[in-house]
Design a protein around this motif. Structure first.
Motif, PDB file in Angstrom:
ATOM      1  N   THR A   5       0.832  -1.196   0.000  1.00 59.46           N
ATOM      2  CA  THR A   5       0.000   0.000   0.000  1.00 59.46           C
ATOM      3  C   THR A   5       0.872   1.254   0.000  1.00 59.46           C
ATOM      4  O   THR A   5       2.084   1.178   0.244  1.00 59.46           O
ATOM      5  CB  THR A   5      -0.910   0.051   1.238  1.00 59.46           C
ATOM      6  OG1 THR A   5      -0.086   0.120   2.409  1.00 59.46           O
ATOM      7  CG2 THR A   5      -1.804  -1.166   1.322  1.00 59.46           C
ATOM      8  N   GLU A  23       1.303   2.912  -9.536  1.00 58.86           N
ATOM      9  CA  GLU A  23       0.582   2.891 -10.808  1.00 58.86           C
ATOM     10  C   GLU A  23       0.715   1.508 -11.429  1.00 58.86           C
ATOM     11  O   GLU A  23       1.823   1.009 -11.620  1.00 58.86           O
ATOM     12  CB  GLU A  23       1.119   3.957 -11.762  1.00 58.86           C
ATOM     13  CG  GLU A  23       0.819   5.357 -11.284  1.00 58.86           C
ATOM     14  CD  GLU A  23       1.114   6.421 -12.322  1.00 58.86           C
ATOM     15  OE1 GLU A  23       1.098   6.112 -13.521  1.00 58.86           O
ATOM     16  OE2 GLU A  23       1.364   7.558 -11.906  1.00 58.86           O
ATOM     17  N   LEU A  24      -0.411   0.896 -11.732  1.00 49.36           N
ATOM     18  CA  LEU A  24      -0.465  -0.410 -12.380  1.00 49.36           C
ATOM     19  C   LEU A  24      -0.305  -0.209 -13.877  1.00 49.36           C
ATOM     20  O   LEU A  24      -1.057   0.553 -14.482  1.00 49.36           O
ATOM     21  CB  LEU A  24      -1.793  -1.096 -12.064  1.00 49.36           C
ATOM     22  CG  LEU A  24      -2.006  -2.497 -12.610  1.00 49.36           C
ATOM     23  CD1 LEU A  24      -1.008  -3.471 -12.016  1.00 49.36           C
ATOM     24  CD2 LEU A  24      -3.425  -2.948 -12.323  1.00 49.36           C
ATOM     25  N   GLN A  35      -3.217   3.387  -8.144  1.00 46.82           N
ATOM     26  CA  GLN A  35      -3.777   2.414  -7.216  1.00 46.82           C
ATOM     27  C   GLN A  35      -3.466   2.844  -5.782  1.00 46.82           C
ATOM     28  O   GLN A  35      -2.429   3.444  -5.530  1.00 46.82           O
ATOM     29  CB  GLN A  35      -3.166   1.030  -7.446  1.00 46.82           C
ATOM     30  CG  GLN A  35      -3.268   0.503  -8.853  1.00 46.82           C
ATOM     31  CD  GLN A  35      -4.685   0.146  -9.225  1.00 46.82           C
ATOM     32  OE1 GLN A  35      -5.357  -0.556  -8.495  1.00 46.82           O
ATOM     33  NE2 GLN A  35      -5.140   0.657 -10.353  1.00 46.82           N
ATOM     34  N   GLU A  36      -4.337   2.495  -4.860  1.00 47.97           N
ATOM     35  CA  GLU A  36      -4.083   2.729  -3.435  1.00 47.97           C
ATOM     36  C   GLU A  36      -3.312   1.555  -2.825  1.00 47.97           C
ATOM     37  O   GLU A  36      -2.513   1.741  -1.917  1.00 47.97           O
ATOM     38  CB  GLU A  36      -5.393   2.920  -2.670  1.00 47.97           C
ATOM     39  CG  GLU A  36      -6.113   4.205  -3.011  1.00 47.97           C
ATOM     40  CD  GLU A  36      -5.367   5.432  -2.529  1.00 47.97           C
ATOM     41  OE1 GLU A  36      -4.825   5.419  -1.404  1.00 47.97           O
ATOM     42  OE2 GLU A  36      -5.321   6.411  -3.292  1.00 47.97           O
ATOM     43  N   ILE A  38      -2.007  -2.843  -3.894  1.00 49.29           N
ATOM     44  CA  ILE A  38      -1.959  -3.939  -4.856  1.00 49.29           C
ATOM     45  C   ILE A  38      -1.608  -5.214  -4.106  1.00 49.29           C
ATOM     46  O   ILE A  38      -1.082  -5.174  -2.991  1.00 49.29           O
ATOM     47  CB  ILE A  38      -0.903  -3.690  -5.956  1.00 49.29           C
ATOM     48  CG1 ILE A  38       0.480  -3.502  -5.329  1.00 49.29           C
ATOM     49  CG2 ILE A  38      -1.292  -2.528  -6.837  1.00 49.29           C
ATOM     50  CD1 ILE A  38       1.613  -3.790  -6.255  1.00 49.29           C
ATOM     51  N   CYS A  46       3.951  -2.918 -11.713  1.00 47.79           N
ATOM     52  CA  CYS A  46       3.685  -1.566 -11.234  1.00 47.79           C
ATOM     53  C   CYS A  46       4.927  -0.686 -11.256  1.00 47.79           C
ATOM     54  O   CYS A  46       6.054  -1.168 -11.311  1.00 47.79           O
ATOM     55  CB  CYS A  46       3.162  -1.615  -9.804  1.00 47.79           C
ATOM     56  SG  CYS A  46       1.584  -2.456  -9.658  1.00 47.79           S
TER      57      CYS A  46
END
Length: 64
Positions: A5, A23-24, A35-36, A38, A46
């Motif tokens: 996270t 970022e994905l 993204q918050e 993954i 990512c």
């Protein structure tokens, strides 16, 4: 499952840092979908912004 996270501490080529952005990406590009959090197994898909002013691809970091 383990997740990564924003705020997670990692080891990178620039030393220890905290994640400030995730970022994905699809094709290994620098930009993707923010993204918050993954799943840890998606780390290599990512790009991560770090609090030391650098960014790293997923394969370049290791969560602490």
């Amino acid at each position: 499952m383990k997740t990564i996270t924003i705020g997670t501490e990692v080891y990178s080529s620039q030393g220890k840092a905290k994640i400030t952005g995730i970022e994905l990406t699809v094709d290994g590009s620098k930009y993707g979908i923010p993204q918050e959090k993954i799943f840890a197994e998606d780390k290599d898909r990512c790009v991560f912004d770090l609090d030391n002013g650098h960014w790293q691809f997923g394969y370049q970091i290791n969560p602490i």
